[in-house]
Motif scaffolding. Structure first.
Motif, PDB file in Angstrom:
ATOM      1  N   TYR A 149       0.868  -1.188   0.000  1.00 50.00           N
ATOM      2  CA  TYR A 149       0.000   0.000   0.000  1.00 50.00           C
ATOM      3  C   TYR A 149       0.896   1.226   0.000  1.00 50.00           C
TER       4      TYR A 149
ATOM      5  N   VAL B  94       1.034   5.022   0.994  1.00 51.97           N
ATOM      6  CA  VAL B  94       0.347   6.073   1.750  1.00 51.97           C
ATOM      7  C   VAL B  94       1.258   7.294   1.721  1.00 51.97           C
TER       8      VAL B  94
ATOM      9  N   VAL C 276       3.743   0.594   2.556  1.00 47.08           N
ATOM     10  CA  VAL C 276       3.494  -0.395   3.609  1.00 47.08           C
ATOM     11  C   VAL C 276       3.389  -1.765   2.936  1.00 47.08           C
TER      12      VAL C 276
ATOM     13  N   ALA D 269       2.062  -5.038   3.122  1.00 44.58           N
ATOM     14  CA  ALA D 269       1.061  -5.772   3.909  1.00 44.58           C
ATOM     15  C   ALA D 269       1.230  -7.279   3.732  1.00 44.58           C
TER      16      ALA D 269
ATOM     17  N   PRO E 209      -1.808 -11.695  14.823  1.00 43.50           N
ATOM     18  CA  PRO E 209      -2.028 -10.399  15.459  1.00 43.50           C
ATOM     19  C   PRO E 209      -2.524  -9.358  14.466  1.00 43.50           C
ATOM     20  N   SER E 210      -3.071  -8.295  14.998  1.00 41.29           N
ATOM     21  CA  SER E 210      -3.547  -7.197  14.180  1.00 41.29           C
ATOM     22  C   SER E 210      -2.394  -6.660  13.331  1.00 41.29           C
ATOM     23  N   GLY E 211      -2.669  -6.402  12.059  1.00 38.56           N
ATOM     24  CA  GLY E 211      -1.629  -5.860  11.177  1.00 38.56           C
ATOM     25  C   GLY E 211      -0.794  -6.922  10.492  1.00 38.56           C
ATOM     26  N   SER E 212      -1.124  -8.217  10.707  1.00 33.93           N
ATOM     27  CA  SER E 212      -0.289  -9.265  10.110  1.00 33.93           C
ATOM     28  C   SER E 212      -0.642  -9.556   8.652  1.00 33.93           C
ATOM     29  N   GLY E 213      -1.710  -8.952   8.149  1.00 35.07           N
ATOM     30  CA  GLY E 213      -2.028  -9.099   6.729  1.00 35.07           C
ATOM     31  C   GLY E 213      -3.232  -9.972   6.418  1.00 35.07           C
ATOM     32  N   LYS E 214      -3.970 -10.394   7.474  1.00 32.06           N
ATOM     33  CA  LYS E 214      -5.097 -11.299   7.273  1.00 32.06           C
ATOM     34  C   LYS E 214      -6.179 -10.676   6.390  1.00 32.06           C
ATOM     35  N   SER E 215      -6.576  -9.446   6.723  1.00 29.35           N
ATOM     36  CA  SER E 215      -7.662  -8.810   5.963  1.00 29.35           C
ATOM     37  C   SER E 215      -7.221  -8.508   4.538  1.00 29.35           C
ATOM     38  N   THR E 216      -5.964  -8.136   4.385  1.00 28.35           N
ATOM     39  CA  THR E 216      -5.460  -7.872   3.035  1.00 28.35           C
ATOM     40  C   THR E 216      -5.590  -9.126   2.177  1.00 28.35           C
TER      41      THR E 216
HETATM   42  P1  ADP Z   1      -4.846  -7.669   9.812  1.00 25.81           P
HETATM   43  O1  ADP Z   1      -6.094  -7.978   9.076  1.00 25.81           O
HETATM   44  O2  ADP Z   1      -4.040  -8.902  10.123  1.00 25.81           O
HETATM   45  O3  ADP Z   1      -5.063  -6.825  11.017  1.00 25.81           O
HETATM   46  P2  ADP Z   1      -4.253  -5.942   7.586  1.00 25.81           P
HETATM   47  O4  ADP Z   1      -4.281  -6.802   6.378  1.00 25.81           O
HETATM   48  O5  ADP Z   1      -5.457  -5.106   7.875  1.00 25.81           O
HETATM   49  O6  ADP Z   1      -3.880  -6.838   8.850  1.00 25.81           O
HETATM   50  O7  ADP Z   1      -3.004  -4.958   7.512  1.00 25.81           O
HETATM   51  C1  ADP Z   1      -1.683  -5.346   7.159  1.00 25.81           C
HETATM   52  C2  ADP Z   1      -0.807  -4.082   7.060  1.00 25.81           C
HETATM   53  O8  ADP Z   1      -1.216  -3.313   5.941  1.00 25.81           O
HETATM   54  C3  ADP Z   1      -0.909  -3.169   8.261  1.00 25.81           C
HETATM   55  O9  ADP Z   1       0.368  -2.594   8.472  1.00 25.81           O
HETATM   56  C4  ADP Z   1      -1.906  -2.123   7.819  1.00 25.81           C
HETATM   57  O10 ADP Z   1      -1.654  -0.907   8.468  1.00 25.81           O
HETATM   58  C5  ADP Z   1      -1.615  -2.011   6.338  1.00 25.81           C
HETATM   59  N1  ADP Z   1      -2.823  -1.649   5.552  1.00 25.81           N
HETATM   60  C6  ADP Z   1      -3.944  -2.383   5.419  1.00 25.81           C
HETATM   61  N2  ADP Z   1      -4.825  -1.764   4.599  1.00 25.81           N
HETATM   62  C7  ADP Z   1      -4.243  -0.610   4.209  1.00 25.81           C
HETATM   63  C8  ADP Z   1      -4.630   0.490   3.348  1.00 25.81           C
HETATM   64  N3  ADP Z   1      -5.815   0.482   2.727  1.00 25.81           N
HETATM   65  N4  ADP Z   1      -3.767   1.492   3.193  1.00 25.81           N
HETATM   66  C9  ADP Z   1      -2.568   1.495   3.807  1.00 25.81           C
HETATM   67  N5  ADP Z   1      -2.122   0.510   4.609  1.00 25.81           N
HETATM   68  C10 ADP Z   1      -2.938  -0.526   4.809  1.00 25.81           C
END
Ligand code: ADP
Length: 293
Positions: free
Chosen positions: A17, A19, A24, A26, A45-52
């Motif tokens: 990503y 910004v 970043v 991900a 953990p939060s921020g590990s890339g699961k949602s991405t």
């Molecule tokens: P999780 O779901 O495990 O909490 P995410 O996939 O949300 O993790 O995030 C992985 C990394 O990517 C984090 O550092 C987050 O800040 C970054 N990130 C996620 N979405 C975005 C976005 N749309 N823009 C910038 N950074 C992002």
């Protein structure tokens, strides 16, 4: 897992990503294979890339590099129109927040009918299927209730019915039990498992909750944008657990990620000695002059 053809294949998947001037990373090269009909969880953990990773698999986001296929769909190649069709027909989503799953001014049955209406299914057929789906999730008596008249657990079960409306092959659930009590969570997991068994839908659940390992066939842990550990559960035909084993993932390049606790325990840094033994590989701290055999 190797004897079943993979339904989902991610190879060296990277997502960056941007910004402002910052990048970043991900996902830093995820390799993952998921079999058709598997029910698995992604934890970390939060921020590990699961949602991405979920967003990419759901066609909501595109990777920066690497390869990702779901069935015959190459997700890097889909154009806008194909992406919309992919999202409508091939994937169902269940999010943590009701507002993202359900329209508050529609009844339960109208919510379940909506994805079918968007896909051009006729009124009679969609009403019948919506009713059947709501009965399947145990809400046949709540057809005309609006979301605000349902409990949190019931709302999530309506959301599962909505997600299954167009018979997707893949169901993605992002913290589906994040806002409900343990009894409702139990029912949500059971509902997901029923669809997995009966409709053969492949299910990926993203969660912080490590106890999810008792509900799924496999748990893949994520750390810093990569897959780290894997917990595999073998069951007998009645669903009883036979064994639960923890693995680290071996990627295509032969890389392993050692558990951080092991590294800390032995004070390992930078490099390790690796020795091939008869039936295993030994990994030793690199202590100069030490006899690490
Ligand atoms: P999780 O779901 O495990 O909490 P995410 O996939 O949300 O993790 O995030 C992985 C990394 O990517 C984090 O550092 C987050 O800040 C970054 N990130 C996620 N979405 C975005 C976005 N749309 N823009 C910038 N950074 C992002």
């Amino acid at each position: 897992m190797t004897d079943t053809p993979s339904f989902i294949e991610c190879e060296n998947l990277v997502k960056i990503y941007k910004v402002a001037d910052l990048e970043v990373v991900a996902l830093q090269g995820v390799d993952l294979r998921i079999a058709q009909g598997e029910m698995m969880a992604l934890v970390g953990p939060s921020g590990s890339g699961k949602s991405t990773l979920m967003n990419i698999l759901g066609g909501l986001d595109t990777p920066t590099a690497g390869r990702v296929t779901v069935g015959e769909n190459n997700l890097l190649d889909l154009n806008r129109r194909e992406q919309v069709i992919y999202r409508r027909r091939e994937v169902g989503f269940v999010w943590q927040q009701t507002a993202r799953n359900l329209l508050t001014y529609l009844s339960a049955i109208e919510n379940v009918e909506l994805p079918m209406a968007l896909d051009g299914v006729g009124a009679g057929e969609r009403r019948q299927r919506a009713q059947q789906l709501l009965e399947q999730v145990g809400l046949g008596h709540r057809l005309t209730h609006r979301p605000d008249r349902l409990s949190g657990g019931e709302q999530q079960r309506v959301a599962i019915a909505v997600a299954m409306a167009n018979r997707p092959r893949l169901l993605l659930a992002d913290e589906p039990t994040g806002e409900v009590d343990s009894e409702a969570a139990e029912q949500i997991y059971k509902t997901l498992r029923d669809f997995n068994r009966e409709a053969g839908v492949t299910i990926i659940i993203v969660t912080h909750d490590m106890t999810v390992s008792t509900r799924v066939d496999r748990v893949v842990g994520m750390r810093d944008g990569r897959t780290s550990i894997e917990i595999l559960r073998r069951r007998d035909e009645g669903g009883q657990t036979l064994s639960e084993d923890e693995y680290v993932i071996l990627d295509r390049a032969g890389r392993l990620q050692l558990p951080q606790a092991y590294i800390d325990k032995l004070g390992m840094e930078e490099r390790a000695r690796v020795r091939l033994q008869q039936d295993h590989i030994g990994v030793y701290p690199d202590r100069e002059g030490s006899n690490d055999r």
